[in-house]
Design a protein around this motif. Structure first.
Motif, PDB file in Angstrom:
ATOM      1  N   ASP A  42       0.845  -1.503   0.371  1.00  0.00           N
ATOM      2  CA  ASP A  42      -0.186   0.208   0.081  1.00  0.00           C
ATOM      3  C   ASP A  42       1.120   1.440  -0.285  1.00  0.00           C
ATOM      4  O   ASP A  42      -0.099   2.568  -0.105  1.00  0.00           O
ATOM      5  CB  ASP A  42      -1.078  -0.099   1.143  1.00  0.00           C
ATOM      6  CG  ASP A  42       0.034   0.040   2.377  1.00  0.00           C
ATOM      7  OD1 ASP A  42       1.067  -0.717   2.807  1.00  0.00           O
ATOM      8  OD2 ASP A  42      -0.644   0.589   3.777  1.00  0.00           O
ATOM      9  N   VAL A  44       2.468   4.286  -1.387  1.00  0.00           N
ATOM     10  CA  VAL A  44       3.085   4.647  -2.598  1.00  0.00           C
ATOM     11  C   VAL A  44       4.180   6.219  -2.746  1.00  0.00           C
ATOM     12  O   VAL A  44       4.172   6.842  -1.422  1.00  0.00           O
ATOM     13  CB  VAL A  44       1.689   5.525  -3.301  1.00  0.00           C
ATOM     14  CG1 VAL A  44       0.366   4.191  -3.664  1.00  0.00           C
ATOM     15  CG2 VAL A  44       0.763   6.431  -2.380  1.00  0.00           C
ATOM     16  N   HIS A  57       1.221   5.674   2.768  1.00  0.00           N
ATOM     17  CA  HIS A  57      -0.043   4.077   3.015  1.00  0.00           C
ATOM     18  C   HIS A  57      -1.338   4.593   2.675  1.00  0.00           C
ATOM     19  O   HIS A  57      -1.583   5.949   3.049  1.00  0.00           O
ATOM     20  CB  HIS A  57       0.305   3.749   4.465  1.00  0.00           C
ATOM     21  CG  HIS A  57       1.222   3.496   5.382  1.00  0.00           C
ATOM     22  ND1 HIS A  57       1.948   1.889   4.156  1.00  0.00           N
ATOM     23  CD2 HIS A  57       2.474   3.585   5.800  1.00  0.00           C
ATOM     24  CE1 HIS A  57       2.899   1.585   4.901  1.00  0.00           C
ATOM     25  NE2 HIS A  57       2.690   2.599   6.367  1.00  0.00           N
ATOM     26  N   ASN A  58      -1.211   3.713   1.562  1.00  0.00           N
ATOM     27  CA  ASN A  58      -2.794   4.266   0.771  1.00  0.00           C
ATOM     28  C   ASN A  58      -3.907   3.068   1.987  1.00  0.00           C
ATOM     29  O   ASN A  58      -4.209   1.807   1.539  1.00  0.00           O
ATOM     30  CB  ASN A  58      -2.656   3.566  -0.665  1.00  0.00           C
ATOM     31  CG  ASN A  58      -3.304   3.744  -1.319  1.00  0.00           C
ATOM     32  OD1 ASN A  58      -4.824   4.082  -0.593  1.00  0.00           O
ATOM     33  ND2 ASN A  58      -4.144   3.061  -2.383  1.00  0.00           N
ATOM     34  N   LEU A  64      -4.838   3.907  -6.977  1.00  0.00           N
ATOM     35  CA  LEU A  64      -3.772   5.358  -7.249  1.00  0.00           C
ATOM     36  C   LEU A  64      -3.230   4.031  -8.216  1.00  0.00           C
ATOM     37  O   LEU A  64      -2.632   3.773  -8.574  1.00  0.00           O
ATOM     38  CB  LEU A  64      -2.982   5.517  -6.204  1.00  0.00           C
ATOM     39  CG  LEU A  64      -3.887   5.945  -5.511  1.00  0.00           C
ATOM     40  CD1 LEU A  64      -2.957   6.187  -3.784  1.00  0.00           C
ATOM     41  CD2 LEU A  64      -4.593   7.367  -5.383  1.00  0.00           C
ATOM     42  N   VAL A  70      -3.590  13.146  -5.948  1.00  0.00           N
ATOM     43  CA  VAL A  70      -4.275  13.378  -4.146  1.00  0.00           C
ATOM     44  C   VAL A  70      -3.455  13.931  -2.893  1.00  0.00           C
ATOM     45  O   VAL A  70      -3.178  15.245  -3.121  1.00  0.00           O
ATOM     46  CB  VAL A  70      -3.248  12.002  -3.365  1.00  0.00           C
ATOM     47  CG1 VAL A  70      -3.712  10.634  -4.783  1.00  0.00           C
ATOM     48  CG2 VAL A  70      -1.858  12.080  -3.729  1.00  0.00           C
ATOM     49  N   VAL A  83       1.126  10.857  -7.888  1.00  0.00           N
ATOM     50  CA  VAL A  83       1.492   9.831  -7.451  1.00  0.00           C
ATOM     51  C   VAL A  83       2.533  10.053  -8.402  1.00  0.00           C
ATOM     52  O   VAL A  83       2.139  10.046  -9.516  1.00  0.00           O
ATOM     53  CB  VAL A  83       0.343   8.919  -7.452  1.00  0.00           C
ATOM     54  CG1 VAL A  83       1.128   7.907  -7.304  1.00  0.00           C
ATOM     55  CG2 VAL A  83      -1.009   9.164  -6.060  1.00  0.00           C
ATOM     56  N   THR A  86       4.205   3.025  -8.194  1.00  0.00           N
ATOM     57  CA  THR A  86       3.247   2.271  -7.009  1.00  0.00           C
ATOM     58  C   THR A  86       4.367   1.033  -6.987  1.00  0.00           C
ATOM     59  O   THR A  86       4.769   0.951  -7.721  1.00  0.00           O
ATOM     60  CB  THR A  86       2.050   2.870  -7.190  1.00  0.00           C
ATOM     61  OG1 THR A  86       1.963   1.928  -8.687  1.00  0.00           O
ATOM     62  CG2 THR A  86       1.187   4.003  -7.538  1.00  0.00           C
ATOM     63  N   ARG A 107      -0.074   8.686   5.685  1.00  0.00           N
ATOM     64  CA  ARG A 107      -1.647   8.037   5.153  1.00  0.00           C
ATOM     65  C   ARG A 107      -1.944   9.612   4.283  1.00  0.00           C
ATOM     66  O   ARG A 107      -1.412  10.697   3.720  1.00  0.00           O
ATOM     67  CB  ARG A 107      -2.233   7.891   6.195  1.00  0.00           C
ATOM     68  CG  ARG A 107      -2.581   7.190   6.783  1.00  0.00           C
ATOM     69  CD  ARG A 107      -3.634   7.286   8.233  1.00  0.00           C
ATOM     70  NE  ARG A 107      -3.475   9.271   8.607  1.00  0.00           N
ATOM     71  CZ  ARG A 107      -4.622   8.713   9.097  1.00  0.00           C
ATOM     72  NH1 ARG A 107      -5.757   8.084   9.642  1.00  0.00           N
ATOM     73  NH2 ARG A 107      -4.742  10.502  10.044  1.00  0.00           N
ATOM     74  N   VAL A 108      -2.381   8.607   2.863  1.00  0.00           N
ATOM     75  CA  VAL A 108      -2.984   9.078   1.879  1.00  0.00           C
ATOM     76  C   VAL A 108      -4.720   9.433   2.389  1.00  0.00           C
ATOM     77  O   VAL A 108      -4.937   8.358   2.461  1.00  0.00           O
ATOM     78  CB  VAL A 108      -2.670   8.106   0.514  1.00  0.00           C
ATOM     79  CG1 VAL A 108      -4.024   9.184  -0.441  1.00  0.00           C
ATOM     80  CG2 VAL A 108      -1.392   8.432   0.427  1.00  0.00           C
TER      81      VAL A 108
END
Length: 414
Positions: A42, A44, A57-58, A64, A70, A83, A86, A107-108
């Protein structure tokens, strides 16, 4: 004319394209076609203005892809980024960044909305005016520093000031004045001259865009030793780049020159031959040829030979042998250079000469015509007088006298 804001592949963010100058930290995602690549992690990679990027962290499981805008976690508030990577390569990039603490990975939140993008564009539009005003404030406080760039956070609650200073600067008073002037949280980051050139951008002496503004990710130290290995004259004006430091491109080919230089003979070795001693004058490392002179300080009787031939003569001198000639047994490499077939050709043959049109006056032309006719008549009269003159010459011809003299000699003999 109408202009559209390019996203995705148009911004040079595709896995199959090169990055543009505004995203010089782009990474080629060669694992993008592998099934399950994005589901493997997760993590990115999100990039912000110029050379700043982070890893997130996604946690919400968003779909994505490279080039998506984002909103990510920041302190305080949130930031807007794009982004750039990934999947599994993001894990390798995190290891390369040496993020020791898990708290460094935030975090995203979500995909950037229209309201977020409008706020982002407003904050970005204030950066230049903020930089000019902050320079004036720093000058009024008497600080020996230069503010090179300002970057606002996506929500406009924080501003990062990038500055250059040769010595340590106490900017505690500066932070208070800047906070009162712009009403945002202030963060100061010191950068070097090369980082400043990468953020500002420009064109180098080679005519191309600066490497630090397009594709360079890490800066390595450059010394004049690299210039010596490549036989470059130590001219500060030619060796310095736009940042007033040594050019980063001096390190590009130095390994190749060092490898080729191992095959070249030492400069202080004197080549002894039967006719004279030869001293080192100059060399071409990549071509593998060396030029020697019979004088230590002057260019006298220059001889150019290959590096193999020079090493061969050095080994012969160590055994006490001296060759008859320096270039014996090896062809001069200068004669092997390609010849220009058009060196002696005249390229002006392709130019068409334009004929100039003469403007003739009608009356003046008639007068000239009458004069020419009179001149022709005079010539015909002169030609008529020539036969008479020719006949006179025949009467006094010397050949006739010679024949009469010969006949008299024959009668006397009889």
């Amino acid at each position: 004319m109408t202009f559209t804001l390019a996203t995705g592949c148009g911004r040079g963010l595709c896995r199959k394209s090169c990055s543009r100058s505004d995203h010089q930290l782009n990474v080629y995602d060669w694992l993008a076609d592998i099934p399950g690549n994005n589901e493997s992690t997760d993590l990115v990679e999100v990039q912000f203005k110029n050379t700043r990027k982070g890893y997130y962290h996604n946690i919400n499981g968003l779909d994505l892809k490279k080039g998506d805008w984002v909103a990510v976690e920041a302190s305080p508030g949130h930031d807007i980024g794009i982004v750039t990577l990934t999947g599994r390569l993001a894990i390798m990039q995190v290891k390369k960044a040496n993020l020791k603490s898990a708290d460094d990975i935030k975090r995203v939140y979500r995909f950037a909305r229209d309201v977020d993008m409008e706020k982002y564009e407003e904050s970005k539009a204030r950066e230049h005016s903020t930089m000019i005003e902050s320079r004036q404030i720093a000058k009024s406080l008497g600080l020996n520093m230069k503010i090179g760039d300002v970057e606002y956070q996506g929500d406009g609650n924080k501003a990062i000031f990038y500055y250059i200073a040769d010595e340590r600067v106490d900017f505690r008073q500066l932070i208070k004045v800047l906070a009162d002037a712009f009403h945002v949280r202030i963060e100061m980051k010191q950068i070097g001259a090369r980082q400043e050139a990468g953020r500002i951008g420009g064109t180098g002496p080679c005519g191309r865009e600066l490497c630090c503004a397009t594709w360079m990710k890490n800066f390595s130290s450059v010394s004049t030793t690299a210039a010596r290995f490549q036989d470059i004259s130590l001219n500060p004006q030619k060796l310095a780049g736009m940042c007033a430091k040594l050019k980063c491109c001096l390190n590009y080919e130095v390994d190749c020159y060092m490898e080729a230089g191992k095959k070249m003979p030492q400069r202080d070795v004197v080549l002894e031959t039967a006719d004279s001693d030869y001293y080192f004058f100059k060399q071409d490392i990549l071509a593998g040829i060396v030029t020697y002179s019979t004088d230590k300080r002057l260019a006298a009787n220059l001889e150019t030979i290959s590096a193999e031939r020079a090493n061969e003569i050095i080994e012969m001198n160590k055994r006490g042998e001296k060759p008859l000639e320096l270039s014996s047994g090896s062809a001069n490499k200068e004669s092997q250079h390609p010849k220009d077939l058009l060196a002696d050709a005249d390229i002006s043959r392709f130019d068409k000469a334009k004929k100039k049109k003469k403007k003739k006056n009608k009356n003046h032309g008639d007068q000239n015509k009458g004069g020419n006719d009179q001149h022709k008549n005079g010539n015909s009269e002169h030609k008529g007088g020539n036969p008479e003159h020719k006949g006179g010459n025949n009467q006094h011809h010397h050949n006739g006298g010679n024949r009469d003299h010969q006949n008299k000699q024959k009668e006397n003999k009889e």
